[in-house]
Design a protein around this motif. Sequence first.
Motif: not given
Length: 237
Positions: A155, A184, A187
């Motif tokens: 994260e 993710h 990200q």
Amino acid sequence: MTSPQPDDLTARLIEADKPADVVHAGAACLAGMLDGFGWVTSRHSLERRESVRREVLQLDKSKWNRSGHLIKFTVTSLTVFDDDLGRWRRANPELTVRRPESVESIVCASSFLDTPGQHFVVLTRPDERRARLEQFAAHLRGTALPWFASTATPEQIARTAPDSLLTGWGFAQDLIEFLVSTGHHPQARALWKRVQEHQPAHQQAFAAGRAMAGTRERPRWHTPEALGWSASVLDLL
């Protein structure tokens, strides 16, 4: 098999005479000074495993080591592997460029020799060995361990990944694939944006990589074109 106790390791460290024995005892003692690390003799490395993640400090003994004259070893590189990432790459070849099987699980790596400060520890004098290792361990806690921590939390990777990993020939592509493999995606896109801002001179190569993706051509691993190719994958997610 039980691991040697600290007092046993210290005794071995002080009593050892042959360079190889001193290096092995010293590396084992050093591992004990670093939270969670162990000495892997077969790979000549200090390693810490947390679930599927493996962090590696690679050691190299000096070819000039001689009893009574010089005994030292150097930390040469830092590497992170992730078993789940390796499995994801094998299962999704269309989402990753080709790389050697030995690094299918690689997340990132860096030469420790490029970092500021001390890269080696000298253990020639038995009475100084423990103190020198403690000083070196303190240095590693301030340099190597923060480097590992910079990619430990998906994260935060887009913000915390070191600039040195984001060069056209660095590990940004591997980090993007790691973030995609763990779901993710925001990200991964944020990291790609940071790469573009950090490497404006490679925009043409990035565009070439995107074009290669459109024709299902695969660029070489660790090239600016590979980064552009990976960015094209993000467009599909």
